[in-house]
Design an enzyme around this catalytic site. Structure first.
Site, PDB file in Angstrom:
ATOM      1  N   LYS A  46      -1.058  11.266   4.913  1.00  0.00           N
ATOM      2  CA  LYS A  46      -0.888  10.186   5.908  1.00  0.00           C
ATOM      3  C   LYS A  46      -0.061   9.033   5.319  1.00  0.00           C
ATOM      4  CE  LYS A  46      -3.432   6.333   7.857  1.00  0.00           C
ATOM      5  NZ  LYS A  46      -4.696   5.615   8.036  1.00  0.00           N
ATOM      6  N   LYS A  93       0.839  -1.217   0.000  1.00  0.00           N
ATOM      7  CA  LYS A  93       0.000   0.000   0.000  1.00  0.00           C
ATOM      8  C   LYS A  93       0.874   1.267   0.000  1.00  0.00           C
ATOM      9  CE  LYS A  93      -3.547   2.769   0.939  1.00  0.00           C
ATOM     10  NZ  LYS A  93      -4.689   3.023   0.100  1.00  0.00           N
TER      11      LYS A  93
HETATM   12  P1  NAD Z   1     -13.264   7.253   8.796  1.00  0.00           P
HETATM   13  O1  NAD Z   1     -12.686   8.208   9.777  1.00  0.00           O
HETATM   14  O2  NAD Z   1     -14.408   7.695   7.942  1.00  0.00           O
HETATM   15  O3  NAD Z   1     -13.722   5.911   9.566  1.00  0.00           O
HETATM   16  C1  NAD Z   1     -13.045   5.375  10.672  1.00  0.00           C
HETATM   17  C2  NAD Z   1     -14.108   4.988  11.676  1.00  0.00           C
HETATM   18  O4  NAD Z   1     -13.508   4.305  12.776  1.00  0.00           O
HETATM   19  C3  NAD Z   1     -14.832   6.220  12.271  1.00  0.00           C
HETATM   20  O5  NAD Z   1     -16.203   6.136  11.966  1.00  0.00           O
HETATM   21  C4  NAD Z   1     -14.572   6.100  13.779  1.00  0.00           C
HETATM   22  O6  NAD Z   1     -15.674   6.494  14.566  1.00  0.00           O
HETATM   23  C5  NAD Z   1     -14.283   4.622  13.921  1.00  0.00           C
HETATM   24  N1  NAD Z   1     -13.511   4.287  15.115  1.00  0.00           N
HETATM   25  C6  NAD Z   1     -12.358   4.837  15.552  1.00  0.00           C
HETATM   26  N2  NAD Z   1     -11.939   4.191  16.675  1.00  0.00           N
HETATM   27  C7  NAD Z   1     -12.846   3.228  16.924  1.00  0.00           C
HETATM   28  C8  NAD Z   1     -12.980   2.234  17.947  1.00  0.00           C
HETATM   29  N3  NAD Z   1     -12.082   2.133  18.923  1.00  0.00           N
HETATM   30  N4  NAD Z   1     -14.048   1.409  17.908  1.00  0.00           N
HETATM   31  C9  NAD Z   1     -14.979   1.523  16.912  1.00  0.00           C
HETATM   32  N5  NAD Z   1     -14.916   2.435  15.926  1.00  0.00           N
HETATM   33  C10 NAD Z   1     -13.865   3.271  15.940  1.00  0.00           C
HETATM   34  O7  NAD Z   1     -12.052   6.751   7.896  1.00  0.00           O
HETATM   35  P2  NAD Z   1     -12.128   6.013   6.486  1.00  0.00           P
HETATM   36  O8  NAD Z   1     -12.015   7.013   5.393  1.00  0.00           O
HETATM   37  O9  NAD Z   1     -13.253   5.031   6.502  1.00  0.00           O
HETATM   38  O10 NAD Z   1     -10.743   5.236   6.502  1.00  0.00           O
HETATM   39  C11 NAD Z   1     -10.559   4.048   7.260  1.00  0.00           C
HETATM   40  C12 NAD Z   1      -9.183   3.486   6.940  1.00  0.00           C
HETATM   41  O11 NAD Z   1      -9.118   3.227   5.538  1.00  0.00           O
HETATM   42  C13 NAD Z   1      -8.031   4.441   7.253  1.00  0.00           C
HETATM   43  O12 NAD Z   1      -6.969   3.689   7.772  1.00  0.00           O
HETATM   44  C14 NAD Z   1      -7.686   5.061   5.906  1.00  0.00           C
HETATM   45  O13 NAD Z   1      -6.335   5.463   5.815  1.00  0.00           O
HETATM   46  C15 NAD Z   1      -7.986   3.899   4.972  1.00  0.00           C
HETATM   47  N6  NAD Z   1      -8.338   4.280   3.601  1.00  0.00           N
HETATM   48  C16 NAD Z   1      -9.237   5.286   3.370  1.00  0.00           C
HETATM   49  C17 NAD Z   1      -9.547   5.624   2.064  1.00  0.00           C
HETATM   50  C18 NAD Z   1     -10.535   6.716   1.747  1.00  0.00           C
HETATM   51  O14 NAD Z   1     -10.632   7.110   0.564  1.00  0.00           O
HETATM   52  N7  NAD Z   1     -11.293   7.216   2.717  1.00  0.00           N
HETATM   53  C19 NAD Z   1      -8.948   4.941   0.988  1.00  0.00           C
HETATM   54  C20 NAD Z   1      -8.064   3.898   1.260  1.00  0.00           C
HETATM   55  C21 NAD Z   1      -7.765   3.579   2.578  1.00  0.00           C
END
Ligand code: NAD
Length: 295
Positions: A243, A168
């Site tokens: 990030k 990644k």
């Molecule tokens: P996001 O912030 O929308 O979702 C993360 C969720 O985790 C939040 O809703 C938060 O409330 C929840 N959370 C945090 N701690 C928690 C806990 N202890 N228990 C339960 N829930 C908890 O983020 P996202 O955009 O969905 O991204 C998630 C992951 O995917 C990240 O690591 C990000 O780098 C990766 N990612 C995101 C994208 C994108 O386009 N958004 C693309 C590829 C990878």
């Protein structure tokens, strides 16, 4: 396998869990955010009051959380309840060291574990078209593959524990650098008086070609799927590109590897974020290169 626990129902996790439910799995989800739980419930997720409740009775657990800290915390807290041979999949993007820590947590409970970060963004998550980059022992990968196929199109086994995260960050170094290079070339063309269309027509079939150009062009009006056509609304947030580049940079520093273009891309995205671009799509960096104010 029928029942899956899903922790983290955010921008990515919400639609991923919904696709699992659509594919016939009984998905028990949990998120710290109540509104996100309510939204997931509308998509067929059975909402649990705690992460432990989502895990109880599940044959697999998936986490989709912001960073390594949260994944270590959630897996660590739940580990006493891990059944032997339960399948644990972390789809978050986290540092390789943390990924290996959570694999160790799983191993101590004799669970199967996979790091499976994704590419494809929110649109890919919604369409069930993600690419999963998997780091796992063969047995764990084989167990995870059919589940991941309900959320993605390409499921790639990159090697042992942690190597999904490695793929990644290496991929996103290429992406960050090619996006900046593509944006620079379009701004240069504007100043010379070469049209966007002419540059695209040439570079898309020549040696300047890249995914950043042909699937995600930072200049508007040339590629239908490009966030540039929608005022750079994400898409893939510039904050997330920063990030991922930082994760790559930290790994390179730890290993003593020079990645000077990756380092420069990190600084350019740090500047774009500092100027207010973090909430925009990462291709919006073209506006900063053009010298436009971000906020
Ligand atoms: P996001 O912030 O929308 O979702 C993360 C969720 O985790 C939040 O809703 C938060 O409330 C929840 N959370 C945090 N701690 C928690 C806990 N202890 N228990 C339960 N829930 C908890 O983020 P996202 O955009 O969905 O991204 C998630 C992951 O995917 C990240 O690591 C990000 O780098 C990766 N990612 C995101 C994208 C994108 O386009 N958004 C693309 C590829 C990878």
């Amino acid at each position: 396998m029928r029942r899956i626990g899903f922790i983290g129902l955010g921008a990515m996790g919400g639609p991923m869990a919904a696709n699992l439910a659509r594919a016939g799995y009984e998905v028990h989800g949990f998120d710290l955010s109540r509104p996100l739980c309510d939204r997931a419930a509308e998509k067929g997720i059975i909402i649990s009051g705690t992460a432990a409740e989502a895990l109880a009775g599940s044959e697999a657990l998936i986490t989709m959380l912001p960073a390594g800290e949260q994944v270590i915390s959630v897996w660590g807290e739940l580990s006493t309840d891990f059944a032997k041979d339960i399948l644990l999949i972390d789809c978050s993007t986290i540092d390789i060291e943390s990924a290996r820590v959570v694999h160790q947590i799983a191993k101590a409970s004799e669970a199967l574990s996979v790091d499976a970060p994704v590419s494809g963004g929110v649109a890919g998550a919604e369409a069930g078209a993600l690419t999963f980059m998997c780091g796992a022992e063969e047995l764990a990968f084989r167990a995870a593959k059919p589940i991941l196929e309900a959320m993605g199109k390409r499921i790639i086994h990159c090697g042992g524990p942690g190597l999904g995260q490695a793929a990644k960050i290496c991929n996103n170094v290429m992406l960050g650098v090619t996006m900046i290079a593509t944006a620079e070339a379009f701004v240069l063309a504007e100043k010379i008086g070469l049209s966007h269309q002419a540059l695209f027509d040439v570079a898309s079939v020549s040696s300047g070609q890249s995914w950043s150009l042909t699937s995600y062009c930072p200049a508007p009006g040339l590629v239908s799927s490009s966030p540039a056509n929608n005022d750079y609304k994400p898409g893939f947030l510039a904050a997330l590109m920063l990030k991922d580049l930082k994760l790559a940079q930290d790994t390179a520093s730890r290993l003593g590897v020079a990645i000077p273009l990756g380092a420069l891309a990190t600084q350019i995205y740090a500047l774009y974020n500092a100027q207010g671009g973090g909430g925009m799509d990462f291709s919006g960096v073209i506006n900063m290169i053009r010298g436009e104010r971000q906020s």
